[in-house]
Write an enzyme that holds these catalytic residues in place. Structure first.
Site, mmCIF file in Angstrom:
data_model
loop_
_atom_site.group_PDB
_atom_site.id
_atom_site.type_symbol
_atom_site.label_atom_id
_atom_site.label_comp_id
_atom_site.label_asym_id
_atom_site.label_seq_id
_atom_site.Cartn_x
_atom_site.Cartn_y
_atom_site.Cartn_z
ATOM 1 N N SER A 116 20.777 -23.135 -12.294
ATOM 2 C CA SER A 116 20.396 -24.458 -12.803
ATOM 3 C C SER A 116 21.571 -25.168 -13.470
ATOM 4 O O SER A 116 22.174 -24.661 -14.415
ATOM 5 C CB SER A 116 19.261 -24.321 -13.812
ATOM 6 O OG SER A 116 18.094 -23.842 -13.208
ATOM 7 N N ASN A 160 20.457 -22.265 -24.743
ATOM 8 C CA ASN A 160 19.868 -22.491 -26.061
ATOM 9 C C ASN A 160 19.964 -21.189 -26.859
ATOM 10 O O ASN A 160 19.786 -20.105 -26.322
ATOM 11 C CB ASN A 160 18.407 -22.948 -25.959
ATOM 12 C CG ASN A 160 17.599 -22.107 -25.005
ATOM 13 O OD1 ASN A 160 17.629 -22.327 -23.797
ATOM 14 N ND2 ASN A 160 16.911 -21.113 -25.531
ATOM 15 N N ALA A 218 21.377 -20.012 -15.700
ATOM 16 C CA ALA A 218 21.203 -20.564 -17.040
ATOM 17 C C ALA A 218 20.178 -19.684 -17.741
ATOM 18 O O ALA A 218 19.143 -19.353 -17.165
ATOM 19 C CB ALA A 218 20.721 -22.006 -16.964
ATOM 20 N N HIS A 232 18.811 -27.904 -8.568
ATOM 21 C CA HIS A 232 19.084 -27.018 -7.440
ATOM 22 C C HIS A 232 19.090 -27.860 -6.168
ATOM 23 O O HIS A 232 18.031 -28.284 -5.691
ATOM 24 C CB HIS A 232 18.026 -25.918 -7.339
ATOM 25 C CG HIS A 232 18.086 -24.912 -8.454
ATOM 26 N ND1 HIS A 232 18.578 -23.639 -8.282
ATOM 27 C CD2 HIS A 232 17.741 -25.012 -9.749
ATOM 28 C CE1 HIS A 232 18.509 -22.988 -9.434
ATOM 29 N NE2 HIS A 232 18.007 -23.800 -10.340
ATOM 30 N N TYR A 290 8.789 -17.753 -9.450
ATOM 31 C CA TYR A 290 7.755 -18.607 -10.056
ATOM 32 C C TYR A 290 7.409 -19.821 -9.207
ATOM 33 O O TYR A 290 6.394 -20.491 -9.442
ATOM 34 C CB TYR A 290 8.157 -19.045 -11.469
ATOM 35 C CG TYR A 290 9.392 -19.924 -11.556
ATOM 36 C CD1 TYR A 290 9.395 -21.254 -11.144
ATOM 37 C CD2 TYR A 290 10.577 -19.426 -12.095
ATOM 38 C CE1 TYR A 290 10.515 -22.044 -11.239
ATOM 39 C CE2 TYR A 290 11.700 -20.202 -12.205
ATOM 40 C CZ TYR A 290 11.672 -21.517 -11.777
ATOM 41 O OH TYR A 290 12.797 -22.303 -11.869
ATOM 42 N N GLU A 291 8.229 -20.137 -8.207
ATOM 43 C CA GLU A 291 7.903 -21.248 -7.319
ATOM 44 C C GLU A 291 6.803 -20.873 -6.327
ATOM 45 O O GLU A 291 6.342 -21.726 -5.565
ATOM 46 C CB GLU A 291 9.150 -21.698 -6.562
ATOM 47 C CG GLU A 291 10.221 -22.313 -7.439
ATOM 48 C CD GLU A 291 11.479 -22.649 -6.660
ATOM 49 O OE1 GLU A 291 11.537 -23.746 -6.066
ATOM 50 O OE2 GLU A 291 12.402 -21.799 -6.628
ATOM 51 N N HIS A 298 13.565 -27.888 -19.739
ATOM 52 C CA HIS A 298 14.528 -27.750 -18.649
ATOM 53 C C HIS A 298 15.636 -28.790 -18.791
ATOM 54 O O HIS A 298 16.768 -28.558 -18.364
ATOM 55 C CB HIS A 298 13.819 -27.916 -17.304
ATOM 56 C CG HIS A 298 14.668 -27.518 -16.136
ATOM 57 N ND1 HIS A 298 15.093 -26.220 -15.912
ATOM 58 C CD2 HIS A 298 15.206 -28.263 -15.120
ATOM 59 C CE1 HIS A 298 15.835 -26.177 -14.819
ATOM 60 N NE2 HIS A 298 15.922 -27.389 -14.329
ATOM 61 N N MET A 348 14.882 -16.343 -15.551
ATOM 62 C CA MET A 348 13.827 -16.220 -14.550
ATOM 63 C C MET A 348 14.387 -16.019 -13.139
ATOM 64 O O MET A 348 13.734 -16.359 -12.154
ATOM 65 C CB MET A 348 12.946 -17.472 -14.577
ATOM 66 C CG MET A 348 12.403 -17.826 -15.943
ATOM 67 S SD MET A 348 11.588 -19.451 -15.955
ATOM 68 C CE MET A 348 11.335 -19.677 -17.716
ATOM 69 N N SER A 349 15.587 -15.467 -13.032
ATOM 70 C CA SER A 349 16.209 -15.304 -11.712
ATOM 71 C C SER A 349 17.100 -14.069 -11.729
ATOM 72 O O SER A 349 16.932 -13.175 -12.544
ATOM 73 C CB SER A 349 17.033 -16.555 -11.367
ATOM 74 O OG SER A 349 18.144 -16.676 -12.248
ATOM 75 N N HIS A 368 13.115 -19.184 -6.612
ATOM 76 C CA HIS A 368 12.601 -18.425 -7.751
ATOM 77 C C HIS A 368 11.212 -17.874 -7.435
ATOM 78 O O HIS A 368 10.418 -18.519 -6.738
ATOM 79 C CB HIS A 368 12.500 -19.299 -9.005
ATOM 80 C CG HIS A 368 13.782 -19.939 -9.412
ATOM 81 N ND1 HIS A 368 14.249 -21.086 -8.815
ATOM 82 C CD2 HIS A 368 14.704 -19.590 -10.360
ATOM 83 C CE1 HIS A 368 15.400 -21.422 -9.383
ATOM 84 N NE2 HIS A 368 15.693 -20.536 -10.315
#
Length: 272
Positions: free
Chosen positions: A28, A233, A111, A59, A83-84, A245, A209-210, A81
């Protein structure tokens, strides 16, 4: 998987003028590095069989093939991902394809939220190890022996010599580079404060998440893996401020000059 790889290779090989040595997976807000490739050929994922469209902002959703400091490189400008709604087979297919094209090393980037209390937003972290908290694995199912062994060793997922090279290169460039453990979650919700406390106690330094499924698939296939997290963060999920995001993209944008120069210098040294 083997048939899918063959289908994608048939669609790709006639369009490529170089055989890549190194694969890049750009997370990201970090896809700008692909624009640095010379003599680049850009191929949208949607033009390839078995490749769905990338849906996450930041992306671009395409392969970029070219040279970086004369080193043949194939870059994923955006990834898939879990989650997609994609299967882990879909998530890891691009890594398998890049290996089949000739890439022996993959550099994974992401990220991530900072969990280690010494990390600050904008820090770069080389991944020493990961914790798979996806509660699944891309290798579940019938093993295809041509792709890799049934029970691959994961005692050193992220190559020790490449990590040393990354740290030496960062020091030479005057770039501060942290090192730590990446904790992989499925997402897409961000972590609660209680989850962050758990991750810290379990040994995680950054959370995202990746990356974990791709690293497992790459090692299964015998690729060398180098991984980086851009800490977007600090103290992720502590409740001090809402996570978004947009913040991920903004921080990635802020550090992209350092990130790009670091990866370019590492690739150059790998090609020497």
């Amino acid at each position: 998987m083997k048939e899918k790889i063959r289908d994608v290779l048939a669609a790709l090989e006639s369009r490529l003028s170089v055989k890549p040595d190194i694969a890049l997976v750009l997370g990201s807000g970090l896809g700008g590095l692909a624009d640095e490739l010379e003599d680049a050929i850009r191929i949208p994922y949607t033009e390839l069989p078995h490749f769905p469209a990338a849906t996450v902002p930041g992306h671009a959703g395409r392969f970029v093939v070219g040279r970086l400091h004369s080193v043949p490189v194939i870059a994923m400008q955006g990834r898939y991902h879990y989650y997609e709604g994609y299967t882990l087979e879909q998530v890891t297919l691009p890594v398998r394809v890049m290996q089949a094209l000739g890439a022996e090393t993959v550099i994974l980037t992401n990220a991530a939220g900072g969990v280690n209390e010494t990390f600050q937003a904008g820090d770069l972290m080389v991944i020493r190890d990961h914790i798979n908290w996806f509660h699944t694995n891309p290798l579940i199912g019938k093993n295809e022996d041509e792709l890799g062994p049934r029970f691959p060793d994961m005692s050193e997922v992220y190559d020790r010599s490449l990590r040393a090279l990354a740290k030496e290169t960062a020091q030479a460039l005057g770039i501060s580079l942290k090192e730590g453990v990446y904790f992989g979650l499925s997402g897409p919700s961000y972590e609660t404060p209680a989850e962050v406390r758990m991750i810290r106690k379990l040994g995680g330094d950054a959370v995202g998440m990746s990356t974990v499924p791709e690293a497992i698939a790459a090692r299964h296939g015998g690729m060398k893996v180098l991984g980086f997290s851009c800490i977007t963060n600090a103290w992720s999920g502590t409740g001090d401020q809402p996570l978004s995001h947009e913040e991920v993209i903004e921080t990635s944008e802020r550090v992209k000059a350092h990130f790009t120069s670091l990866i370019k210098a590492i690739v150059k040294r790998m090609g020497e």
